[in-house]
Write a protein that holds these residues in place. Structure first.
Motif, short mmCIF file in Angstrom:
data_model
loop_
_atom_site.label_atom_id
_atom_site.label_comp_id
_atom_site.label_asym_id
_atom_site.label_seq_id
_atom_site.Cartn_x
_atom_site.Cartn_y
_atom_site.Cartn_z
N CYS A 106 0.84 -1.21 0.00
CA CYS A 106 0.00 0.00 0.00
C CYS A 106 0.87 1.25 0.00
CB CYS A 106 -0.93 0.00 1.21
SG CYS A 106 -2.24 -1.22 1.16
N LEU A 107 2.00 1.19 0.71
CA LEU A 107 2.91 2.33 0.72
C LEU A 107 3.41 2.64 -0.68
CD1 LEU A 107 5.08 1.42 3.86
CD2 LEU A 107 3.23 3.08 3.75
N GLY A 108 3.83 1.60 -1.40
CA GLY A 108 4.35 1.81 -2.75
C GLY A 108 3.29 2.26 -3.73
N LEU A 109 2.11 1.63 -3.67
CA LEU A 109 1.04 1.98 -4.60
C LEU A 109 0.58 3.42 -4.39
CD1 LEU A 109 -0.73 0.80 -6.83
CD2 LEU A 109 -2.37 0.11 -5.08
N ALA A 110 0.44 3.82 -3.12
CA ALA A 110 0.06 5.21 -2.84
C ALA A 110 1.15 6.17 -3.29
CB ALA A 110 -0.19 5.38 -1.34
N GLY A 111 2.42 5.76 -3.15
CA GLY A 111 3.52 6.60 -3.59
C GLY A 111 3.52 6.83 -5.09
N ILE A 112 3.25 5.76 -5.86
CA ILE A 112 3.19 5.89 -7.32
C ILE A 112 2.08 6.86 -7.73
CG2 ILE A 112 2.72 4.65 -9.47
CD1 ILE A 112 3.95 2.17 -8.19
N LEU A 113 0.89 6.65 -7.17
CA LEU A 113 -0.27 7.47 -7.55
C LEU A 113 -0.06 8.94 -7.16
CD1 LEU A 113 -3.11 7.43 -8.75
CD2 LEU A 113 -4.00 6.95 -6.46
N ALA A 114 0.44 9.18 -5.95
CA ALA A 114 0.64 10.55 -5.50
C ALA A 114 1.73 11.25 -6.30
CB ALA A 114 0.98 10.56 -4.01
N SER A 115 2.78 10.51 -6.67
CA SER A 115 3.87 11.11 -7.46
C SER A 115 3.38 11.54 -8.83
CB SER A 115 5.02 10.11 -7.60
OG SER A 115 5.55 9.78 -6.33
N ILE A 116 2.51 10.73 -9.44
CA ILE A 116 1.98 11.05 -10.76
C ILE A 116 1.06 12.27 -10.69
CG2 ILE A 116 0.51 10.22 -12.64
CD1 ILE A 116 1.54 7.42 -12.05
N ILE A 117 0.19 12.30 -9.69
CA ILE A 117 -0.79 13.36 -9.58
C ILE A 117 -0.16 14.68 -9.14
CG2 ILE A 117 -2.82 14.14 -8.30
CD1 ILE A 117 -3.80 11.28 -8.25
N GLY A 118 0.72 14.61 -8.14
CA GLY A 118 1.22 15.83 -7.51
C GLY A 118 1.94 16.77 -8.45
N GLY A 119 2.91 16.25 -9.22
CA GLY A 119 3.70 17.12 -10.09
C GLY A 119 2.86 17.76 -11.19
N GLN A 120 2.00 16.96 -11.82
CA GLN A 120 1.16 17.48 -12.90
C GLN A 120 0.17 18.53 -12.39
OE1 GLN A 120 1.67 16.74 -16.04
NE2 GLN A 120 3.22 15.17 -15.65
N TRP A 121 -0.40 18.26 -11.23
CA TRP A 121 -1.41 19.17 -10.68
C TRP A 121 -0.79 20.50 -10.25
CZ3 TRP A 121 -5.34 17.48 -6.32
CH2 TRP A 121 -6.43 18.34 -6.36
N ARG A 122 0.41 20.43 -9.65
CA ARG A 122 1.06 21.68 -9.24
C ARG A 122 1.37 22.57 -10.43
NH1 ARG A 122 5.27 24.65 -9.12
NH2 ARG A 122 6.36 23.26 -10.55
N ARG A 123 1.86 21.95 -11.51
CA ARG A 123 2.16 22.73 -12.71
C ARG A 123 0.91 23.34 -13.31
NH1 ARG A 123 6.21 18.72 -13.57
NH2 ARG A 123 4.74 17.39 -14.66
N ALA A 124 -0.22 22.66 -13.18
CA ALA A 124 -1.46 23.14 -13.79
C ALA A 124 -2.17 24.18 -12.93
CB ALA A 124 -2.39 21.97 -14.07
N GLN A 125 -2.20 23.99 -11.60
CA GLN A 125 -3.03 24.84 -10.75
C GLN A 125 -2.32 25.40 -9.53
OE1 GLN A 125 -6.57 22.65 -9.71
NE2 GLN A 125 -7.37 22.67 -11.79
#
Length: 493
Positions: free
Chosen positions: A217-236
């Motif tokens: 669960c630690l790894g899966l959450a890390g993958i998902l958050a890493s993908i979302i976080g960078g893209q979202w910060r650049r957009a909004q």
């Protein structure tokens, strides 16, 4: 019938307590019941959840929020400090760049690193006192409170960060939010509570795999958050992602409150603010756990040795992980952001491949041999990293490390089996504190060693990490051989 009516009235986790209160007066029947059910299980009935998941969503949501938040805080600190100093450049790691370093950029980097250090040390120093307190208290008061309270503290931290961003307050207020989170136990208390809960509801045979599922669960959450976080910060920008962090922590607390069932029988008289809980952690390591063989001295020795193995393994994992990006940015690899992202995804994917590999290996190997295979996978991968001078070799190293995360659930499970059911909270609270200490020690050692060894071998740090892993491999192999020898000696002819 009386029993079905009782089952309809009483909650399932109190059924075993009700049955012990209504024991028959027949001494023979009472003796049979004692033989069938251990005393510790009578006092602390385990809950067998009918659902395929129990606390896994709590850990997943909390980890997602933490991984989403961490890089955003660093980037926000960089941007705020840059504005205050009048620096309008960008962070770059250009391969073979001959341009002299900008002194203002160096100042921004230094201040950002310092504030990161102050914030992390503030949370760690407070959590070092609070986490053992909460973990030991959960052995008496129940696990659910220890899952709810830290999530509320993390939500409060996110709220403080949002206030700082909206009002443009000084970045020093980030430390206030971190201290508030530390007072509630921080993420380490969630780790301790989740692993202790799984130890409560699982038997000895299935415990290693249930712990491995939590680690996945630690790894899966890390993958998902890493993908979302960078893209979202650049957009909004920063504010909207932090609203998600706040909502995710509140959702985790709500799930723990409404869905997770208590795994121990709570004692209403259990006090939180007492030195008894810290003494329980000390007593755990000074007197030893229960042990199935009755030899408390040997059990205490194994408790310390497996804790040492855990410390070395997590120190190597955390310390070397911080160097991968720096290693990949530098010549001769000169990776861009895309390749770095693929490398990070490959590294996090190892959580899932390790879970699958552990499940398959458990069909034919004991847990200790599974741990040795995992360490071998990690050592071979680190050796490849130490000589990697091409993209192909780097990804080969990531591929060879596909089992590297299987060793930590084995160690957590072995530690759990060495202590009483009434000591699981104390144990995993101390393990969570050790894990935080590992991150600090690993960061200090590896970040100091890497620049000091660049002049004679770029990948020496990875070679050093591989050598360090020989220590837990030797300890685990030796203890397994000693256990097998004791079993042969004690088995009837």
């Amino acid at each position: 019938m009386y029993e079905p009516d009782t089952a309809a009235i009483l909650p399932e986790d109190l059924l075993s307590t009700a049955s012990t209160d209504d024991q028959p007066s027949n001494p023979a029947a009472h003796g049979q019941e004692e033989d069938r059910l251990p005393l510790d299980k009578v006092a602390r009935p385990p809950v067998r959840s009918r659902l395929p998941v129990s606390v896994e969503p709590v850990l997943f949501l909390s980890t997602f929020a933490l991984v989403l938040q961490a890089p955003l805080v660093t980037q926000y600190l960089w941007d705020r400090i840059s504005d205050e100093l009048g620096y309008n450049g960008s962070r770059r790691s250009e391969c073979n760049s001959s341009e002299p370093a900008d002194p203002l950029q160096k100042q921004v980097e230094t201040l950002t690193a310092h504030w990161n250090l102050y914030i992390n040390l503030g949370g760690f120093s407070v959590g070092l006192l609070v986490v053992p307190l909460l973990g030991s208290w959960s052995d008496l008061a129940g696990r659910r409170t220890v899952l709810i309270l830290p999530n509320l503290g993390l939500a409060l931290q996110a709220a403080v960060y949002l206030v700082v961003m909206y009002l443009k307050l000084p970045v020093a207020y980030f430390l206030v939010g971190r201290l508030l989170s530390g007072l509630s136990g921080d993420f380490n208390a969630i780790l301790a509570g989740c692993f202790a809960y799984v130890a409560d509801i699982s038997d000895r045979k299935s415990r290693t795999f249930r712990v491995a599922v939590l680690e996945a669960c630690l790894g899966l959450a890390g993958i998902l958050a890493s993908i979302i976080g960078g893209q979202w910060r650049r957009a909004q920008g920063y504010i909207n992602p932090f609203w998600l962090v706040l909502a995710t922590n509140l959702a985790s607390a709500l799930y723990a409150s409404l869905v997770v069932r208590e795994s121990v029988l709570p004692d209403p008289s259990a006090k939180l603010l007492t030195t008894r809980h810290h003494k329980a952690v000390w007593r755990l390591y000074s007197t030893g756990g229960s042990g199935i063989d009755g030899d408390r001295s040997f059990c205490r020795c194994k408790l310390w040795l497996y804790s040492l193995c855990f410390f070395v393994v997590v120190t190597v994992h955390s310390g070397s992980r911080e160097l991968y990006v720096l290693y990949e940015l530098s010549p001769p690899l000169c990776w861009g952001s895309a390749l770095i992202g693929y490398g990070s995804a490959a590294q996090n994917l190892a959580y899932l491949t390790s879970l699958l590999g552990l499940r398959i290996m458990q069909l034919c190997l004991e847990d200790s041999w599974v741990a040795l295979v995992s360490l071998a996978s990690n050592i071979i991968g680190l050796l490849v990293f130490s000589v990697a001078d091409s993209t192909q070799l780097m990804f080969t190293g990531y591929g060879l490390c596909f089992l590297f995360m299987a060793v930590t659930p084995v160690l957590r499970s072995k530690l759990s089996k060495l202590v009483d059911p009434s000591e699981q909270g104390s144990l995993f609270a101390s393990v969570a504190c050790v894990e935080t200490l590992c991150y600090l020690v690993g960061s200090g050692i590896f970040n100091s060693l890497y620049p000091a060894t660049l002049y004679f071998m770029r990948g020496f740090t990875f070679l050093f990490a591989a050598i360090l892993l020989l220590i837990p491999a030797g300890i685990i192999g030796t203890l397994q051989c000693l256990d097998q020898r004791r079993e042969l000696r004690d088995s009837p002819e």
